[in-house]
Every structure is written in C-alpha cells, then in structure tokens.
Design a protein around this motif. Structure first.
Motif, PDB file in Angstrom:
ATOM      1  N   LEU A 117      46.362  58.192  58.299  1.00 28.51           N
ATOM      2  CA  LEU A 117      45.311  57.752  57.421  1.00 28.51           C
ATOM      3  C   LEU A 117      45.336  57.157  56.120  1.00 28.51           C
ATOM      4  O   LEU A 117      44.832  55.687  55.591  1.00 28.51           O
ATOM      5  N   LEU A 118      46.642  57.639  55.190  1.00 26.91           N
ATOM      6  CA  LEU A 118      46.992  57.405  54.219  1.00 26.91           C
ATOM      7  C   LEU A 118      47.429  55.260  54.096  1.00 26.91           C
ATOM      8  O   LEU A 118      47.002  54.635  53.617  1.00 26.91           O
ATOM      9  N   SER A 119      48.394  54.914  55.190  1.00 27.97           N
ATOM     10  CA  SER A 119      49.056  54.490  56.004  1.00 27.97           C
ATOM     11  C   SER A 119      47.715  52.515  56.618  1.00 27.97           C
ATOM     12  O   SER A 119      47.688  51.363  56.527  1.00 27.97           O
ATOM     13  N   GLY A 120      47.051  53.159  57.691  1.00 29.94           N
ATOM     14  CA  GLY A 120      45.609  52.480  57.582  1.00 29.94           C
ATOM     15  C   GLY A 120      45.107  52.278  56.580  1.00 29.94           C
ATOM     16  O   GLY A 120      44.706  51.124  56.771  1.00 29.94           O
ATOM     17  N   PHE A 121      44.617  52.560  56.103  1.00 32.45           N
ATOM     18  CA  PHE A 121      44.034  52.401  54.828  1.00 32.45           C
ATOM     19  C   PHE A 121      44.519  51.146  53.492  1.00 32.45           C
ATOM     20  O   PHE A 121      44.304  50.425  53.701  1.00 32.45           O
ATOM     21  N   ILE A 122      45.674  52.024  52.765  1.00 36.38           N
ATOM     22  CA  ILE A 122      46.175  50.657  52.197  1.00 36.38           C
ATOM     23  C   ILE A 122      47.699  50.267  52.103  1.00 36.38           C
ATOM     24  O   ILE A 122      48.360  49.611  51.627  1.00 36.38           O
ATOM     25  N   GLY A 123      47.873  50.809  53.685  1.00 41.00           N
ATOM     26  CA  GLY A 123      48.542  49.412  54.512  1.00 41.00           C
ATOM     27  C   GLY A 123      50.179  50.460  53.251  1.00 41.00           C
ATOM     28  O   GLY A 123      51.430  50.075  54.258  1.00 41.00           O
ATOM     29  N   LYS A 152      57.786  55.655  61.609  1.00 37.59           N
ATOM     30  CA  LYS A 152      56.849  54.225  60.598  1.00 37.59           C
ATOM     31  C   LYS A 152      56.828  53.382  61.124  1.00 37.59           C
ATOM     32  O   LYS A 152      55.384  53.014  61.605  1.00 37.59           O
ATOM     33  N   PHE A 153      57.711  53.387  62.204  1.00 33.05           N
ATOM     34  CA  PHE A 153      56.931  51.262  62.862  1.00 33.05           C
ATOM     35  C   PHE A 153      55.725  51.710  63.735  1.00 33.05           C
ATOM     36  O   PHE A 153      55.490  50.407  64.146  1.00 33.05           O
ATOM     37  N   PRO A 154      56.090  52.618  64.796  1.00 37.33           N
ATOM     38  CA  PRO A 154      55.481  52.666  65.972  1.00 37.33           C
ATOM     39  C   PRO A 154      53.556  52.849  65.189  1.00 37.33           C
ATOM     40  O   PRO A 154      52.992  52.162  65.776  1.00 37.33           O
ATOM     41  N   LYS A 155      54.065  54.026  63.861  1.00 40.59           N
ATOM     42  CA  LYS A 155      52.796  53.880  63.369  1.00 40.59           C
ATOM     43  C   LYS A 155      51.792  53.267  62.567  1.00 40.59           C
ATOM     44  O   LYS A 155      51.108  52.402  62.260  1.00 40.59           O
ATOM     45  N   ALA A 160      48.735  47.843  62.559  1.00 37.91           N
ATOM     46  CA  ALA A 160      48.610  46.416  62.277  1.00 37.91           C
ATOM     47  C   ALA A 160      47.823  45.729  63.459  1.00 37.91           C
ATOM     48  O   ALA A 160      47.155  44.855  63.337  1.00 37.91           O
ATOM     49  N   PHE A 161      48.056  46.682  64.083  1.00 38.80           N
ATOM     50  CA  PHE A 161      46.716  46.004  65.708  1.00 38.80           C
ATOM     51  C   PHE A 161      45.780  46.222  66.228  1.00 38.80           C
ATOM     52  O   PHE A 161      44.729  45.211  65.720  1.00 38.80           O
ATOM     53  N   LYS A 162      45.755  47.262  64.889  1.00 37.18           N
ATOM     54  CA  LYS A 162      44.103  47.905  64.678  1.00 37.18           C
ATOM     55  C   LYS A 162      43.618  46.484  63.747  1.00 37.18           C
ATOM     56  O   LYS A 162      42.240  45.918  64.166  1.00 37.18           O
ATOM     57  N   LEU A 343      48.897  58.665  64.182  1.00 39.59           N
ATOM     58  CA  LEU A 343      48.136  57.900  65.351  1.00 39.59           C
ATOM     59  C   LEU A 343      46.747  57.469  65.424  1.00 39.59           C
ATOM     60  O   LEU A 343      46.072  57.164  65.387  1.00 39.59           O
ATOM     61  N   ILE A 344      46.601  59.287  65.380  1.00 38.47           N
ATOM     62  CA  ILE A 344      44.758  59.428  65.111  1.00 38.47           C
ATOM     63  C   ILE A 344      44.539  58.810  63.344  1.00 38.47           C
ATOM     64  O   ILE A 344      43.342  58.120  63.308  1.00 38.47           O
ATOM     65  N   GLY A 345      45.648  59.087  62.523  1.00 46.44           N
ATOM     66  CA  GLY A 345      45.273  58.873  61.666  1.00 46.44           C
ATOM     67  C   GLY A 345      45.255  57.759  61.157  1.00 46.44           C
ATOM     68  O   GLY A 345      44.111  56.963  60.245  1.00 46.44           O
ATOM     69  N   VAL A 346      46.554  56.548  61.225  1.00 50.17           N
ATOM     70  CA  VAL A 346      46.595  55.161  60.932  1.00 50.17           C
ATOM     71  C   VAL A 346      45.062  54.535  61.709  1.00 50.17           C
ATOM     72  O   VAL A 346      44.657  53.781  60.986  1.00 50.17           O
TER      73      VAL A 346
END
Lengths: 445, 79
Positions: A117-123, A152-155, A160-162, A343-346
């Motif tokens: 979740l954090l990664s998807g939001f703040i990178g 880390k890399f698949p996440k 990044a794709f989204k 993968l759900i979080g990101v």
C-alpha cells in the motif's frame, strides 16, 4: 526520443553484465551452504557436506557454540571464524529455511499488504520494515535481505504498470534515474566495504545508522514543511525555486521529460540517481532520496515522482535480485507470501493516488520518514558504545532501545497504512458526491 | 444506452475466480512442496532463474487476481 531510450537500455544492459561478470555484488561471499552429517561431541567437531560437492569436510566448533546448535540434515549457512588462529573453525551457523506455521504465514501476508500500500502510494517503502520483520520471525539476515529484494521488483513492476495507466509515470526519467542509481549502488557498496575494512562491523553499523537518521530527518523535515505550506495554500503544488533555477542551466545534453513536464540538463539528474543508488545500497530505501530529489531538484510533481520511483525500484530490484539469487539465498516461500499481500496493496495504493492531491502524498512520505528515523536513531547509542565513543550501555537500556526501534517501525507502517486508507476513503466519498451532483445538475439542466 | 452502461460496469467476477483459483493452486503447491522448492531454488548459479521467473509468474497471476478483486469490490481509480 527513441535514440535516447535505446542508448539508456544499452548502457544499462552493459552495466548489468559488467557487474555480474565481476560478481562484486552485495551478497556475502564467505558463506558456505550445505548440510551437517555428523557431530562428534567429545572432539567438538562436525562433518559438513558442502552443497554441490559430495566430499565431507571436518569443522571445529568455536568456544561460544554449543553442540546443540548443530542441526543435522537441515540446509545451513556457515561462516568460518577467520580470527580463530587455526583453519576450519565455525564462527556462525544459521538454518536457512525456518518452519512456517500459519501464524507466520498470516504475519508475512499482512506486512506485505501494508508495505505494498505504501509502495503504491509514495513509490517506496515497505523494504525498511520487511527485512527486520523477516529477521524477527527467525530468518537469517542474508536470507531476509535476498527474499525482500526478490519481492520488491515484481511489486514495483505491477505498481508502475498501474500508475502508468493513470498517466503518472515518466518512463524516460525513470530509466535515466535507474541507470545512474545502479552506478550509485556500486559506489555505495565500495564505500560500505571500505568502512567495514577500516572500522569493522561496529563502525559500519554506526555509519549506516547515522546516514539513515541524518538523511531521513533532513529530507523528512523539508517534505513536511512543504506539505504544510501546500495544505494551507489550497494544495496546488508549484515547481520549487531550486528546480526552476536548475532548469535554466543549459549544459548539453538537455533532456525533455514529457510526463513530468520538465526540460533539464542530464547532468542535474546524475547526482540524484547516484545518491538514490548509494542510499539504496546503504540503507535499502533509495526512494527516500529519489522521490524528494525528483520533486525538489528535477521539478516533477509528487504524483509523477512517486510513480516514476516505481520504475527505478523495478529495475534496481531486478538487478539486486539476480545477484542474490545467483548466490542462492532467496527463500522463495517468504518472497511469494509477502508478494501475495503486497500485490493487492500496491494496486490499492496506486489507485488511491488518483483520489488525493499532491500534498497528501508528501504528508504520508514525511510522516513515514520521520518515524523511521526515530527507529534507527534508537540504535545509535548502542553502536556508539560498540566503537568505544560512549560507555557501554546497561542491558536494560539496550533492550529498551531495541524495542523502541522495532515498535517505531511498526508505528511507521501502521500510521502510513492508516493515513493512506483515511485519505483514500475521504477522496472516494468526495468523488462519489461530486459525481452524483453532476448527474443531478445534468438532469435538471 | 443502459445496456452500454451495464456492459461498462460489468464486474470481472469470472476472471477474478479464474486467476484466484490458479493463484491458490500455485500457493498450495508451493507450501506442500516446501522442501523440494527451497532446495532447488537456492542452488545458486543458473538456478537463479527459478526464483526470478517464479516471482514474475506469481506477479502476473496473483496481480491479475488482485486487480480483478479490487474491481469486483468496486474499488477503482478516479476517472
């Protein structure tokens, strides 16, 4: 544009190949993997079968080790004691693969979900808590670092794709940053090696912690101040003064980043990328300098910077994972369990950014950075004592500082998860209300 | 118009179930063959391809499941 991208790709691939040919990556080289087949209690010796070889070697246990520490027929990692005064003395043994009961599986999935979740939001983010979390569960340090890197890399790729689909990713900027970051990683590793050789393990720990605390406090405060100003001024972000001044510097090659809406000299991007890589090699969270660097030095918005950082994280994660996997240290069970949550979080974090304003991303980033700084800061007195710059600490004080350090990480993760969820739900409710209102207005109009 | 709206808003339940089943099976296989998997995946050298490819494969399968799951719950990006 095409020529630049091709050039960057070629450079990147050659760097990757050169680095793997030298095999000078971060995984430790003095580890032996294999199985203990026999223990001689009286002589305090063990028979060790190295992985991939059928010959047995006799090792001696060092004075601090108990015979009970030796587990037969389980895959182990062995480090030899170089200062024992005689050859083949075991310095340290750890079992490579811990048992994973349901409680540990659940813990890994939840940590993955919030980290994602954090990664998807703040990178970036998550990594600073994943490795200690896995070590708390009982994984050896090297396995925890490798398994985290491999998740880390698949996440980052999915994130990044989204965010690319939402039009937030500047691929060209991401590639330029990643290439220079890989150079930074190599510089960071060499620096770490130099410090380790000069001041030993304690010196290295102190150096890592001081870098961690200084960078996070300084950058965290800058981001927090900016977010505060923006929230008072209605949340509309403007390009900073520093970035505007740097854009005027005309040293070729000038690069145009269309999504970030920036035209800047390539040479300005180099130090940001290199520092990102160095920080990634030192404290495993390069994004904490990469994202603010892209915002304040290059002049991208927080939205584009945090999305582009995912491209950097993907490329660097790939690079690191290959090196750790070649050393055979990835516990794929932990990697995939964390991935199932992350993968759900990101994806949730990535779509969350479409509901918030730029300064909200900065608020979350600053909070996480400052709380994580507290966590690492709590470790500093212990390391100062280790290098002899302070009197040794009482055991109770050490235990208390360790628990402050661990709980600060949990608080950082929980508060980030809470803040993102809160702002996302608020944004969704507002968006629905606006949608309803526009439908009503169309119906009446 | 209403049919078009329905088509747009149709939730990907089948896709979610399909990817969910594949993902669950893969996780089940992983956890029931832990010994074999950890042993093979940590041999190092060229065996490094196993963890890297597995991470990619899981990110596609489980990532597609996660994406469809969020859509089924009605959690989508702001348009």
């Amino acid at each position: 544009m095409k020529r630049t991208v091709t050039l960057i790709f070629t450079l990147m691939l050659s760097l990757l190949m050169a680095a793997s040919a030298m095999a000078g990556g971060p995984p430790p080289k003095d580890l032996l993997k294999g199985y203990f087949t026999e223990v001689n209690e009286a002589a305090r010796t063990v028979q060790f079968e190295k992985e991939g070889s059928e010959t047995l070697t006799t090792f001696h246990l060092n004075q601090e080790m108990a015979v009970e520490d030796i587990k037969l027929n389980k895959k182990v990692m062995v480090t030899l004691d170089k200062h024992a005064g005689r050859p083949n003395v075991i310095g340290d043994v750890s079992i490579m693969f811990m048992d994973l009961p349901l409680s540990k599986i659940g813990y890994l999935i939840i940590i993955g979900l919030i980290g994602g979740l954090l990664s998807g939001f703040i990178g970036s983010g998550g990594a600073f808590v994943m490795t200690p979390a896995m070590m708390t569960l009982g994984a050896p340090g090297a396995i925890a670092v490798a398994s985290n890197m491999c998740h880390k890399f698949p996440k980052a790729m999915v994130g990044a794709f989204k965010r690319y689909k939402y039009g937030q990713v500047d691929i060209k900027l991401g590639l330029v940053m990643a290439v220079t970051a890989i150079i930074g990683v190599e510089v960071g590793i060499q620096m770490q090696k130099y410090i380790l050789n000069t001041w030993g393990n304690a010196g290295s720990n102190l150096y890592v912690s001081l870098v961690f605390v200084c960078v996070l406090v300084v950058v965290g405060l800058i981001v927090a101040r900016d977010a505060y100003k923006l929230s008072k001024g209605g949340g509309e972000a403007k390009t900073g003064k520093l970035a505007l001044a740097l854009m005027k510097i005309n040293i070729p090659p000038m690069m145009e980043f269309k999504v970030a809406k920036v035209r800047i000299s390539f040479w300005i991007t180099v130090p940001i990328g290199v520092l990102t890589g160095m920080l990634a090699a030192t404290i495993a969270v390069g994004g904490f300098i990469g994202v603010p660097g892209m915002i304040y030095v290059i002049g991208a918005s927080a939205m584009v910077a945090s999305a582009t950082e995912l491209v950097v994280a993907f490329i660097m994660g790939c690079y690191g994972s290959v090196q750790w996997a070649i050393s055979g240290l990835v516990d794929i069970r932990m990697t995939l369990l964390i991935l199932s949550g992350s993968l759900i979080g990101v994806q949730l974090g990535a779509l969350g950014t479409t509901y918030v304003k730029d300064h909200i991303i900065k608020i979350v980033m600053a909070s996480v950075m400052l709380i994580v700084a507290v966590s690492r800061g709590a470790k500093v007195p212990g390391y100062l004592a280790d290098v002899g710059l302070m009197n040794p600490l009482e055991p109770q004080v050490t235990a208390m500082l360790n628990s402050v350090s661990f709980w600060a990480l949990i608080v950082a993760l929980a508060s980030a998860g809470g803040l993102i969820t809160f702002f996302m739900i608020k944004g969704m409710i507002q968006a629905r209300r606006e949608e309803k209102q526009s439908v009503l207005e169309t119906a009446h109009g | 118009m209403s049919t078009q709206n329905k088509a747009i808003k149709k939730k990907p339940v089948m896709a979610m179930l399909l990817f969910g089943c594949v993902s669950l099976t893969a996780y089940f296989y992983l956890m029931t063959h832990q010994g074999l998997v950890t042993e093979t995946f940590t041999k190092g050298g060229w065996y490094a391809a196993f963890p890297i490819l597995a991470a990619f494969a899981f990110s596609f399968i489980h990532g597609a499941f996660a994406s469809n799951l969020l859509s089924v719950f009605g959690i989508e990006a702001k348009k």
